[in-house]
Motif scaffolding. Structure first.
Motif, PDB file in Angstrom:
ATOM      1  N   THR A 229     -13.160   0.342   6.615  1.00 51.82           N
ATOM      2  CA  THR A 229     -13.804  -0.967   6.757  1.00 51.82           C
ATOM      3  C   THR A 229     -15.314  -0.837   6.898  1.00 51.82           C
ATOM      4  OG1 THR A 229     -13.311  -0.895   9.139  1.00 51.82           O
ATOM      5  CG2 THR A 229     -11.782  -2.090   7.729  1.00 51.82           C
TER       6      THR A 229
ATOM      7  N   THR B 266      -8.789   3.055   9.501  1.00 53.38           N
ATOM      8  CA  THR B 266      -9.247   1.661   9.506  1.00 53.38           C
ATOM      9  C   THR B 266     -10.750   1.572   9.757  1.00 53.38           C
ATOM     10  OG1 THR B 266      -7.091   0.858  10.264  1.00 53.38           O
ATOM     11  CG2 THR B 266      -8.992  -0.577  10.635  1.00 53.38           C
TER      12      THR B 266
ATOM     13  N   LEU C  14      -7.900  -4.126   9.045  1.00 49.03           N
ATOM     14  CA  LEU C  14      -7.895  -3.451   7.750  1.00 49.03           C
ATOM     15  C   LEU C  14      -7.674  -4.425   6.605  1.00 49.03           C
ATOM     16  CD1 LEU C  14      -8.142  -0.717   6.352  1.00 49.03           C
ATOM     17  CD2 LEU C  14      -5.691  -0.361   6.727  1.00 49.03           C
TER      18      LEU C  14
ATOM     19  N   ILE D  42      -4.530   0.744   0.842  1.00 46.56           N
ATOM     20  CA  ILE D  42      -4.446   0.084   2.140  1.00 46.56           C
ATOM     21  C   ILE D  42      -3.026  -0.412   2.413  1.00 46.56           C
ATOM     22  CG2 ILE D  42      -5.156  -1.993   3.384  1.00 46.56           C
ATOM     23  CD1 ILE D  42      -7.962  -1.576   2.269  1.00 46.56           C
TER      24      ILE D  42
END
Length: 298
Positions: free
Chosen positions: A206, A202, A274, A32
């Motif tokens: 997620t 994202t 994110l 990330i």
């Protein structure tokens, strides 16, 4: 009487306990972080500095950006599994099958059956959220859950973080096919390609992390039967919320100020999402693991 020197007494070496599994949260955090840095650098250099390339180079660089999440996942998630005592199985299979599922079912269902681009963008903000939730969100989350259920759930769930590893694998395969289809069809500028790729990344990461939490609670905590459907809906809702905000920030005013600021706002918004959602799920995982340790220590 014989004498002995205390300095000659050597304690037996203490062997450091080896953790037998790959530390999933560390791998996810690295992936990330690098994606955020690359997105910021590409958008700032293209938007603020005005770096431009011809169409062929732009397409090549855009496809490189599409491949970046896969490369990071292979480096930080798949390869390290070969260097631990008890590696997780089926990660690559999950990614491949998820990608094929997106190509064969997910994308055609959304584009040809629901035809979301024809009616959702014309709705109000609230209606767009609901529309994306019950189309893109439900389709993406549902297909990924079916793949997980078929390949790994529940027999391969040994510990809580297994669900994170498996769901991230599904997300990587799914988002890669989505991004390839998008870039090849519309061939956007480099900054827009980065925002589209980063936005889809994202949403899939997620929503998959939220899904992983629901699966872990169901598999290891014997949670209520309604928890998993509720978590699937929350996972779909995240996609439903991010999709209209992302498109609204990208497709804003065509004035100089609008063209200048909206890509920056889009990256900022996606970065917050994110970081925030995995942080919340990490906290929930930590609480669940601590509660489990206290239960077994009594």
């Amino acid at each position: 009487m014989s004498q002995f020197n205390n300095s000659q007494i050597i304690a037996p070496p203490i062997e450091e306990e080896t953790y037998p599994y790959r530390r999933v949260w560390r791998s996810v955090g690295l992936q990330i972080s690098i994606m955020i840095v690359v997105a910021i650098v590409v958008v700032f250099s293209n938007t603020l500095i005005g770096v431009e390339f011809d169409s062929t180079i732009t397409l090549i660089l855009s496809l490189f950006i599409v491949a970046l999440p896969v490369g990071l996942w292979l480096i930080f998630s798949v390869i390290p599994e070969y260097f631990v005592l008890q590696p997780r199985q089926h990660l690559v299979s999950l990614a491949v099958i998820s990608g094929l599922t997106a190509s064969a079912i997910g994308i055609p269902l959304l584009q040809e059956f629901f035809q979301i681009e024809r009616w959702i963008p014309l709705q109000s903000a609230f209606d767009r959220i609901i529309g994306y939730t019950f189309t893109v969100g439900i389709v993406d989350t549902g297909l990924k859950f079916v793949v997980l259920r078929y390949l790994v759930f529940p027999l391969n769930i040994r510990m809580r973080t297994d669900t994170i590893a498996f769901c991230i694998a599904c997300a990587i395969g799914y988002v890669t096919v989505i991004n390839i289809n998008l870039i090849v069809n519309i061939q956007p500028t480099l900054s827009l390609a980065m925002i589209y790729v980063f936005g889809n990344y994202t949403m899939q990461i997620t929503s998959s992390i939220i899904l992983a939490y629901g699966i872990s609670q169901t598999a290891l905590d014997n949670a209520l039967p309604l928890l998993l459907p509720a978590i699937i809906f929350v996972s779909a809702f995240i996609i439903g919320v991010v999709s209209p905000f992302e498109s609204g920030l990208i497709n804003g005013s065509l004035t100089i100020n609008g063209a200048f600021t909206r890509p920056i706002f889009a990256i900022g918004f996606l970065t917050v999402v994110l970081i925030a959602i995995p942080s919340i799920i990490f906290f929930l995982y930590t609480v669940a693991e601590r509660r489990e340790e206290e239960k077994y220590s009594q």
